[in-house]
Design an enzyme around this catalytic site. Structure first.
Site, mmCIF file in Angstrom:
data_model
loop_
_atom_site.group_PDB
_atom_site.id
_atom_site.type_symbol
_atom_site.label_atom_id
_atom_site.label_comp_id
_atom_site.label_asym_id
_atom_site.label_seq_id
_atom_site.Cartn_x
_atom_site.Cartn_y
_atom_site.Cartn_z
ATOM 1 N N ASP A 6 0.894 -1.151 0.000
ATOM 2 C CA ASP A 6 0.000 0.000 0.000
ATOM 3 C C ASP A 6 0.935 1.203 0.000
ATOM 4 O O ASP A 6 1.603 1.468 0.997
ATOM 5 C CB ASP A 6 -0.857 0.000 1.270
ATOM 6 C CG ASP A 6 -1.814 1.173 1.278
ATOM 7 O OD1 ASP A 6 -1.447 2.243 0.741
ATOM 8 O OD2 ASP A 6 -2.915 1.046 1.824
ATOM 9 N N HIS A 7 0.983 1.928 -1.110
ATOM 10 C CA HIS A 7 2.050 2.925 -1.233
ATOM 11 C C HIS A 7 1.900 4.077 -0.227
ATOM 12 O O HIS A 7 2.846 4.818 0.003
ATOM 13 C CB HIS A 7 2.162 3.452 -2.662
ATOM 14 C CG HIS A 7 1.135 4.466 -3.054
ATOM 15 N ND1 HIS A 7 -0.114 4.131 -3.513
ATOM 16 C CD2 HIS A 7 1.172 5.826 -3.054
ATOM 17 C CE1 HIS A 7 -0.786 5.231 -3.779
ATOM 18 N NE2 HIS A 7 -0.043 6.277 -3.518
ATOM 19 N N HIS B 124 -5.685 2.694 1.524
ATOM 20 C CA HIS B 124 -5.032 3.908 2.029
ATOM 21 C C HIS B 124 -5.753 4.494 3.252
ATOM 22 O O HIS B 124 -5.136 4.791 4.273
ATOM 23 C CB HIS B 124 -4.974 4.987 0.944
ATOM 24 C CG HIS B 124 -4.425 4.502 -0.366
ATOM 25 N ND1 HIS B 124 -3.456 3.541 -0.444
ATOM 26 C CD2 HIS B 124 -4.704 4.846 -1.645
ATOM 27 C CE1 HIS B 124 -3.154 3.318 -1.715
ATOM 28 N NE2 HIS B 124 -3.904 4.096 -2.463
HETATM 29 C C1 BG6 Z 1 -4.087 4.974 -5.932
HETATM 30 C C2 BG6 Z 1 -5.474 5.079 -6.485
HETATM 31 O O1 BG6 Z 1 -3.953 3.838 -5.129
HETATM 32 O O2 BG6 Z 1 -3.807 6.133 -5.145
HETATM 33 C C3 BG6 Z 1 -5.619 6.337 -7.331
HETATM 34 O O3 BG6 Z 1 -5.761 3.935 -7.285
HETATM 35 C C4 BG6 Z 1 -5.209 7.555 -6.517
HETATM 36 O O4 BG6 Z 1 -6.949 6.482 -7.809
HETATM 37 C C5 BG6 Z 1 -3.840 7.342 -5.877
HETATM 38 O O5 BG6 Z 1 -5.161 8.652 -7.412
HETATM 39 C C6 BG6 Z 1 -3.531 8.463 -4.920
HETATM 40 O O6 BG6 Z 1 -2.195 8.367 -4.506
HETATM 41 P P1 BG6 Z 1 -1.389 9.651 -4.035
HETATM 42 O O7 BG6 Z 1 -0.101 9.101 -3.577
HETATM 43 O O8 BG6 Z 1 -1.286 10.545 -5.236
HETATM 44 O O9 BG6 Z 1 -2.221 10.272 -2.946
#
Ligand code: BG6
Length: 537
Positions: free
Chosen positions: A197-198, A260
């Site tokens: 989960d990034h 997230h």
């Molecule tokens: C991804 C989603 O996991 O996270 C996207 O699939 C979203 O829809 C993105 O735009 C948001 O990531 P960050 O790091 O830009 O907040």
């Protein structure tokens, strides 16, 4: 000089990743070029990658290694923010390989891959430590894993490790996530699985634990006795861009909440772990997920809000409605906004709501966690008007400006004792300098050293889907009647504000919505803003 928090936290581990080969499935995709390659470059630049290291790209396209090397070089030049360092680009060039073909073709693709892995490990004298990054759609996770295992490339033996990173989404509901977990666990061990989960790679997300448990002054007040409620916002300014096909079958809830948002909830709400070992931290996170009660159908009506953006104005230009986006059905009922009131049934949080919301095409891009404290028990300052009476608030800014704000009341200078709100700000940039980080560095590095703390466990994924499923079931049974219901460039549909107003609270928006003239809802998904920037019905 400390030039980034990423460097600081990584350097303190004083480790270099173990010699290994990274095999990327989906090597010609967007994630590889925008995130994975730049993250590897940043790791190499800071000497976190071992000399005995190689990358094998696997994709459907028939490319030669030479073609792929050229692509990698081009992508690195385009997406790294610090450089390029020609010596480092050459280093990557010498250790990058490719094999392509049909993922169903057991003998050809996976046979070729096995041969290539043998060749690469011999050439670079790398022990057979492999980590596979599946940057593919989730329906390929089990299939690709089973082929890797069938070719003898998945079993850990002779002291060599084999690890598998799976990108999100991990399933599309509880049932599919359970099935996927069961399928994978028939093939490999849980300790070999890294569900990524990034958000957990973001410095400020990791800092939640340091802020709470590395300081002694916050934890004593971090509970229902002092906190009134918590708000978590992950707002995006962009629409669905080129991802309409995927997004239209997913929606905001599936896309952002089981992963997230719930990760942010667990880190904010969890009890102190007994150590920072992977399972100690994840045990505490899992307890929070188990304590969030699934929604009954009646709860969904009062504690869950969905919305979809209509046409609107952003930065002075008109942007299309969701239904007008590429690869989105013209009558789509997919939500691009979701807000939930979560109740955590445990001693620390009983009766303290966690309001969470996320959406595309909102007023601005920002992710924050707002800890709203209760009012002081007795109002001493009778001359202060009610709107100036301050309540304390801690805001954890996750992005784009990373930092922490403490909001409190101070005496306004003058002969009368009068109070006004002030902020005390800590900004990452000021203290630690600019960050050269994609958010994936830490996660890739952790996988290479076998630390699964920042990755989701099977039980956590399933507990998250259990919560989300209870909302999805009701939403599926009751299609929305009023989509689109918020104009692009605003803070979401009015129902989201109403959900908080019903509890006597309001969302803390970072910027106010633009004020526009009152106007009517138009044709074909065109929605215009009412006085407050909300859609007028
Ligand atoms: C991804 C989603 O996991 O996270 C996207 O699939 C979203 O829809 C993105 O735009 C948001 O990531 P960050 O790091 O830009 O907040």
């Amino acid at each position: 000089m400390i030039n980034s928090e990423f460097n600081l936290s990584m350097a303190e581990t004083k480790k270099i990743a173990e010699p290994c080969v990274m095999v990327i499935f989906g090597a010609t995709g967007d994630l590889t070029k925008r995130k994975l390659l730049p993250a590897l470059y940043n790791l190499a630049k800071e000497d976190f990658l071992p000399h005995k290291f190689a990358i094998i790209g696997v994709g459907r396209q028939e490319l030669t290694t030479q073609d792929f090397r050229q692509q990698v070089n081009d992508h690195l030049r385009e997406f790294i923010t610090d450089g390029p360092d020609e010596k480092l680009l050459k280093w990557f060039d010498e250790r990058t390989y490719y094999t392509g073909g049909d993922f169903d073709d057991d003998r050809k693709l996976f046979g070729d891959l096995k041969d290539l892995m043998g060749q690469v490990t011999a050439e670079h004298q790398i022990p057979e430590n492999y980590f596979y990054y599946l940057a593919t759609p989730p329906d390929l996770f089990a299939k690709v894993t089973s082929k890797i295992v069938r070719h003898g490339l998945g079993k850990e033996e002779n002291g060599n490790w084999r690890r598998f990173i799976y990108e999100k989404p991990f399933g599309r509901d509880l049932e599919s996530a359970k099935r996927l977990n069961a399928d994978l666990l028939k093939l490999v061990k849980e300790r070999q699985i890294y569900r990524i989960d990034h958000y957990l790679g973001k410095e400020t997300v990791q800092n939640i634990l340091v802020f709470r448990f590395g300081n002694s002054i916050f934890e004593p007040i971090w509970n229902r006795n002092f906190i009134d409620h918590i708000q978590i916002t992950v707002a995006e300014k962009l629409g669905v861009e080129q991802r309409g096909g995927y997004y239209d079958s997913a929606g905001a809830l599936r896309d952002m909440v089981p992963n997230h948002i719930l990760q942010l909830v667990t880190l904010t709400a969890m009890e102190p772990p007994v150590s920072f070992e992977a399972d100690s931290v994840r045990d505490e996170q899992a307890k929070i997920l188990q304590a969030i009660q699934p929604f009954s159908p009646a709860d969904v009506l009062s504690r869950a809000v969905r919305g979809q953006y209509g046409e609107g104005v952003e930065d002075g230009r008109t942007v299309p409605a969701y239904r007008g986006e590429d690869k989105v059905a013209p009558q789509s009922n997919t939500e691009t906004f979701a807000a939930l009131k979560l109740c955590i049934d445990n001693w620390r949080w009983a009766d303290i709501p966690f309001y969470v919301r996320t959406g595309k095409r909102m007023a601005t891009k920002h992710s924050t966690i707002v800890i709203q404290f209760k009012r002081a028990p007795f109002v001493l300052f009778r001359d202060t008007s009610i709107e100036k009476l301050t309540t304390n608030r801690i805001v954890l800014h996750i992005q784009p400006d990373e930092g922490i704000t403490l909001h409190f009341g101070a005496k306004i200078p003058g002969p009368i004792v009068n109070m006004g709100p002030v902020d005390m700000d800590f900004n990452y940039l000021d203290h630690f300098g600019d960050q050269v980080s994609t958010g994936y560095e830490r996660l890739l590095f952790d996988c290479m050293i076998g630390d699964a703390t920042l990755f989701q466990r099977a039980d956590m994924v399933e507990a998250s889907w259990r919560i989300v499923d209870s909302v999805l079931d009701v939403w599926r049974a009751l299609p929305p009647r009023d989509f689109p219901d918020y104009a692009a460039g605003t803070w979401g549909p009015p129902d989201s504000d109403r959900m908080l107003e019903a509890d006597g609270r309001t969302w803390k928006n970072l910027i106010e919505e633009p004020k526009t003239e009152e106007c009517e809802k138009g044709e074909g998904g065109k929605v215009e803003k009412g006085k407050s920037g909300k859609v007028k019905k």
